[in-house]
Design a protein around this motif. Structure first.
Motif, short mmCIF file in Angstrom:
data_model
loop_
_atom_site.label_atom_id
_atom_site.label_comp_id
_atom_site.label_asym_id
_atom_site.label_seq_id
_atom_site.Cartn_x
_atom_site.Cartn_y
_atom_site.Cartn_z
N LEU A 351 0.81 -1.16 -0.02
CA LEU A 351 0.02 -0.07 -0.02
C LEU A 351 0.94 1.29 0.00
N THR A 352 2.10 1.16 0.39
CA THR A 352 2.89 2.60 0.31
C THR A 352 3.02 3.16 -0.70
N LEU A 353 3.47 2.72 -1.95
CA LEU A 353 3.51 3.46 -3.02
C LEU A 353 2.44 3.59 -3.71
N PRO A 354 1.29 3.00 -3.63
CA PRO A 354 0.03 3.28 -4.26
C PRO A 354 -0.49 4.51 -3.54
N ALA A 355 -0.48 4.52 -2.07
CA ALA A 355 -1.05 5.66 -1.34
C ALA A 355 -0.26 6.92 -1.91
N LYS A 356 1.28 6.84 -1.85
CA LYS A 356 1.90 7.95 -2.22
C LYS A 356 1.65 8.47 -3.79
N ALA A 357 1.23 7.44 -4.63
CA ALA A 357 1.00 7.75 -5.85
C ALA A 357 -0.47 8.36 -6.00
N LEU A 358 -1.34 7.85 -5.30
CA LEU A 358 -2.75 8.62 -5.23
C LEU A 358 -2.80 9.92 -4.88
N ALA A 359 -2.07 10.03 -3.57
CA ALA A 359 -1.81 11.50 -3.05
C ALA A 359 -1.37 12.43 -4.34
N LEU A 360 -0.27 12.04 -4.73
CA LEU A 360 0.49 12.87 -5.67
C LEU A 360 -0.18 12.99 -6.93
N GLY A 361 -0.81 11.96 -7.30
CA GLY A 361 -1.70 11.94 -8.51
C GLY A 361 -3.03 12.84 -8.27
N LEU A 362 -3.41 12.84 -7.40
CA LEU A 362 -4.69 13.61 -7.06
C LEU A 362 -4.33 15.30 -6.95
N VAL A 363 -3.11 15.52 -6.27
CA VAL A 363 -2.67 16.89 -6.24
C VAL A 363 -2.07 17.47 -7.47
N THR A 364 -1.55 16.51 -8.52
CA THR A 364 -1.26 17.05 -9.59
C THR A 364 -2.50 17.54 -10.53
N PHE A 365 -3.22 16.56 -10.42
CA PHE A 365 -4.49 16.54 -11.31
C PHE A 365 -5.18 17.95 -10.91
N ALA A 366 -5.39 17.85 -9.70
CA ALA A 366 -6.16 19.26 -9.08
C ALA A 366 -5.23 20.56 -9.51
N ALA A 367 -4.09 20.58 -9.39
CA ALA A 367 -3.41 21.72 -9.88
C ALA A 367 -3.55 21.96 -11.08
N ALA A 368 -3.22 21.04 -12.08
CA ALA A 368 -3.13 20.85 -13.55
C ALA A 368 -4.75 21.29 -14.42
N LEU A 369 -5.92 20.77 -13.70
CA LEU A 369 -7.01 20.85 -14.30
C LEU A 369 -7.39 22.26 -14.44
N PRO A 370 -7.37 22.93 -13.28
CA PRO A 370 -8.11 24.50 -13.48
C PRO A 370 -6.96 25.18 -14.46
N ALA A 371 -5.60 25.17 -14.46
CA ALA A 371 -4.85 25.78 -15.15
C ALA A 371 -4.89 25.57 -16.61
N ILE A 372 -5.38 24.18 -17.36
CA ILE A 372 -5.55 23.95 -18.42
C ILE A 372 -6.80 24.30 -18.82
N ALA A 373 -7.84 24.33 -18.24
CA ALA A 373 -9.24 24.74 -18.38
C ALA A 373 -9.22 26.14 -18.61
#
Lengths: 520, 305
Positions: A351-373
């Motif tokens: 679970l260690t890396l999936p949790a890290k990947a999930l958190a980072l992926g969501l942060v990145t998506f949340a940062a990129a989405l409004p900027a791209i839109a």
């Protein structure tokens, strides 16, 4: 001592807790938050800056520069090219048009051999077309269906610009004429072809969008320009399109049904030069049931012109920042020995890396989405205000581009994170991630590589994910220079994104395997 | 069942080095168990195996009957301090504890409680990278206490603490054991545990040498000896030997008498007219008892195998 709380060991709850902990880790290091915010700003600023500097104008009446007119749009909102010569009459309700095509010829302007002297040769381009058509009037972009002979792709039935069904292959001559027939029955149009006018083969059916009861029915001809792709100086390629026209000779033309009015000739969509004359006019002649129609132009989706994704050019630069932050998020665990504390808090290593990947992926998506839109919407407005006739895009496509590109950012972040955990060296991981994701995209889209090499790169590297931002697809029935340097990706949008996701999953799997095997 | 640490038959090899060679012991609740031995005796490796960080080649380590890796909210079962330097330098003390709290489903309230408990409340919003070693130790203790666990494993917790901090740490360890927790404290310096530990697990060469109470260890090491100070040892020695005692001269010039209780020693001295200034039951230090036990100064013993 308070009583020990024994929780039920639900995996979902555990992954959720660990993911939240990773988010807390991420947001509590100022540099990482600043890096992610800067990446979002880079998307917006580079996008709006490039859109602001992107001006276009077209020659208007009397030689005045005007904003380029928006291209006509088809029934589904796609930008279309709708220029052809149409000889037609009115039909109300059901009806049938039948014609025997006895010849298809044309002429093509080739690159000048002697500078300044037009080099025109006889011939037809592959997607030159002539045949029978039913259309809602002569307005550009109006619904239609047609059965036609093409320059090199045999008989086809097409409707509403984006739809194309193949009939039988082969050419046409006086000794082997091709019979074409189009029938209307209610809303359904059916295309047939025949070699002798008696035994008919059905090609397909079409239901043009919103076709009214009263339509125009007749014969037509069109020829897209001749495309020449040249090798560029740096190894890339460029394309030029030159004038071409096609002439169809159709005899034994019969129209059954409630027709009215006389035959009319229309050079649909003809452009008028500043001096008032029609640019490359078409023409037609008729004697009894025999027609000769010569047309210029094409009836097809438009793929040339400024695309809506153009303001998103800052994405690769922003991606480099995202990669750096993502790698640091992984390697910080090893540099400071934090990984032991992380494993104490969550000892199930799967679970260690999936949790890290999930958190980072969501942060990145949340940062990129409004900027791209914001960049996509505001950049598009700026481009149009600067006179660019941006090819229109449907709302679902806009949503796909914005969400898909944000998803690509998230996948790139996860890939970089996994590389950091795998290589445990920030420098090595950043270089590997940039070489895998950013570099292939940059070299493939900047006319450095031959088209085939560029396409290969965008098929097999994680950069394939950039396909998700392509708004105008390459149509099989439109010959265009559909190279990466012109914004055409070799894989479909979701297919390209799936390649990037595959790489991210593979790297994460390898990193998890390494974490699982080793003592911490 | 009271929560304990049970270690049985741990073996682990790092390449040519046998780090653990059948390590077995149990840590009971309600007392401080000192885990002592020279550097390289296998203390840290044992702790890392107990905490699921390293995998043993053989044997098992259980906490409350379960392997660490099967615990779903492990910090609520076990608190550990392994390396106080394991910190993201740019993260504040409070955020360092906050991510740990979130991983266990705990809130920020508990974080503020443990910061208070270890005396770091005023430094909570400072970057941990700027902390002294002592402050990092306190932060590490706060992390260990975060989940209010019944079991604590602390690797060299006194390292780097100033005298005031050492006193504070001893008091804390005593009170944690007093609350009924099982507390395992490792040290390579026996003296650090004097006055703190109730029980000792002494290790060397990857296995347990002694597993005993501190009082028993000292009593055993003293073997009923009596210390005698006299201005005339030349008269005292034959008198006591005649009385059936064994007599040694110690470094300080005093005599160590064994084989006779102190009343009998006094009676013999009086009967022979030997003057003396002090007769006392001999008490060895924990350090001395440890050296007796291992038979050589720590770190200088020959391999037993």
């Amino acid at each position: 001592m308070s009583p020990l709380t024994l929780r039920s060991g639900r995996q979902g709850g555990e992954l959720g807790r660990l993911t939240r902990a990773e988010w807390t880790k991420f947001r509590s290091v100022r540099g990482w938050m600043a890096g992610m915010t800067t990446a979002a700003l880079v998307i917006v600023l580079l996008g709006l800056l490039s859109a602001s500097g992107d001006h276009a104008s077209c020659a208007g009446a009397g030689g005045v520069e005007i904003a380029c007119p928006a291209p006509p749009v088809g029934p589904d909102g796609t930008a279309v090219s709708d220029r052809f010569f149409f000889v037609h009459r009115q039909l109300s309700g059901d009806g049938v048009i039948t014609a025997r095509l006895t010849s298809m010829t044309g002429q093509i302007r080739k690159p000048d051999v002697t500078p300044g002297r037009r080099n025109v040769v006889a011939g037809v381009v592959p997607w030159a077309k002539t045949g029978v058509m039913i259309k809602d009037g002569t307005r550009q972009g109006s619904p239609y269906a047609a059965v036609m002979m093409t320059g090199a792709h045999g008989v086809r039935m097409q409707h509403d610009f984006t739809h194309d069904v193949a009939g039988l292959p082969g050419g046409v001559s006086e000794r082997s004429p091709r019979w074409l027939r189009l029938t209307r029955s209610g809303d359904t149009l059916t295309g047939y072809e025949s070699a002798d006018g008696t035994r008919w083969t059905r090609i397909g059916t079409a239901t043009p969008a919103g076709l009214p009861r009263t339509v125009r029915i007749g014969v037509f001809a069109a020829s897209p320009g001749d495309l020449t792709v040249m090798r560029g100086d740096l190894g890339g390629s460029g394309a030029a399109v030159r004038f071409a026209e096609a002439t169809g000779v159709l005899d034994q033309v019969t129209v059954r049904g409630d027709t009215s009015g006389d035959w009319r000739d229309d050079d649909v969509g003809a452009t008028v030069d500043p001096d008032g004359s029609v640019h490359h006019p078409g023409r037609a002649s008729r004697s009894g049931g025999a027609f000769s129609v010569t047309g210029v132009g094409d009836i097809a989706p438009a793929v040339e012109g400024p695309t809506a994704e153009r303001p998103l050019g800052g994405a690769p630069a922003a991606l480099v920042l995202v990669i750096v932050v993502s790698v640091m998020f992984a390697t910080a665990e090893y540099r400071h020995g934090l990984i032991r504390l992380t494993l104490l808090a969550g000892p199930r290593r799967g679970l260690t890396l999936p949790a890290k990947a999930l958190a980072l992926g969501l942060v990145t998506f949340a940062a990129a989405l409004p900027a791209i839109a914001v960049t996509f919407a505001a950049g598009g407005r700026i481009l149009r205000a600067n006179g660019n006739a941006v090819l229109p895009v449907s709302l679902p496509t806009e949503a796909r581009v914005v969400a898909g590109l944000a998803a690509l950012f998230a996948l790139a972040a996860v890939l970089a994170l996994a590389l950091g955990a795998l290589l445990r060296s920030s420098v090595a991981a950043v270089i590997t991630a940039v070489v895998a994701i950013v570099v292939p995209h940059v070299v493939a889209t900047t006319s450095i590589l031959p088209d085939s090499a560029a396409r290969w790169l965008l098929r097999v590297t994680p950069a394939a994910g950039f396909a998700v931002q392509q708004t105008v697809p390459a149509y099989p029935h439109v010959l265009s220079h559909d190279a990466p340097s012109a914004g055409f990706y070799p894989l479909p949008p979701w297919g390209g994104l799936a390649v990037a996701a595959g790489y991210a999953a593979l790297a994460l799997g390898l990193a998890a395997f390494r974490l699982h095997r080793r003592d911490a | 069942m009271k929560t304990t640490i049970e270690v049985s038959g741990l073996r682990k090899r790092f390449g040519p080095v046998l780090a653990l060679d059948g390590m077995s012991f149990t840590v009971l609740p309600g007392r401080v168990t000192g885990f002592v031995g020279p550097n390289g005796a296998g203390k840290s490796t044992t702790m890392r195996v107990i905490l699921g960080l390293d995998a043993a080649d053989e044997g098992r380590a259980l906490i409350g009957g379960r392997p660490y890796r099967s615990l779903r909210t492990p910090l609520r079962h076990v608190g550990a301090l392994l390396d106080a330097g394991a910190l993201q330098p740019g993260r504040t003390a409070r955020n360092h504890l906050l991510w740990l709290a979130h991983s266990q489903g705990l809130g920020s309230g508990r974080v503020d409680e443990v910061l208070d408990l270890v005396g770091l409340a005023t430094a909570a919003r400072r970057r941990a990278g700027g902390f002294s070693l002592g402050m990092r130790q306190r932060l590490g203790i706060a992390a260990a206490l975060l989940g209010d666990p019944p079991v604590l494993l602390l690797d060299e917790p006194v390292n780097g603490l100033d005298p005031e901090g050492i006193v504070w740490m001893r008091g804390l360890l005593r009170s944690l054991a007093g609350e009924g927790r099982a507390v395992l404290v490792s040290s390579h310096l026996m003296g650090e545990l004097e006055g703190t530990a109730d029980h000792l697990v002494v290790v060397g060469e990857g296995r347990v040498i002694a597993d005993t109470g501190v009082a028993e260890l000292i009593t055993a090491a003293s073997r009923g000896r009596v210390t005698l100070r006299t201005p005339t040892p030349s008269a005292a020695i034959p008198a006591l030997r005649d009385g059936g005692a064994a007599v040694d001269v110690t470094d300080g010039g005093a005599l160590a008498v064994s084989g006779l209780p102190s009343e009998r020693v006094v009676a013999l001295l009086n009967a022979n007219g030997v003057p003396f200034s002090e007769v006392a039951a001999h008490r060895v230090t924990l350090e001395q008892a440890y050296l007796d036990l291992t038979g050589a100064p720590a770190g200088h013993r020959e391999a037993a195998r």
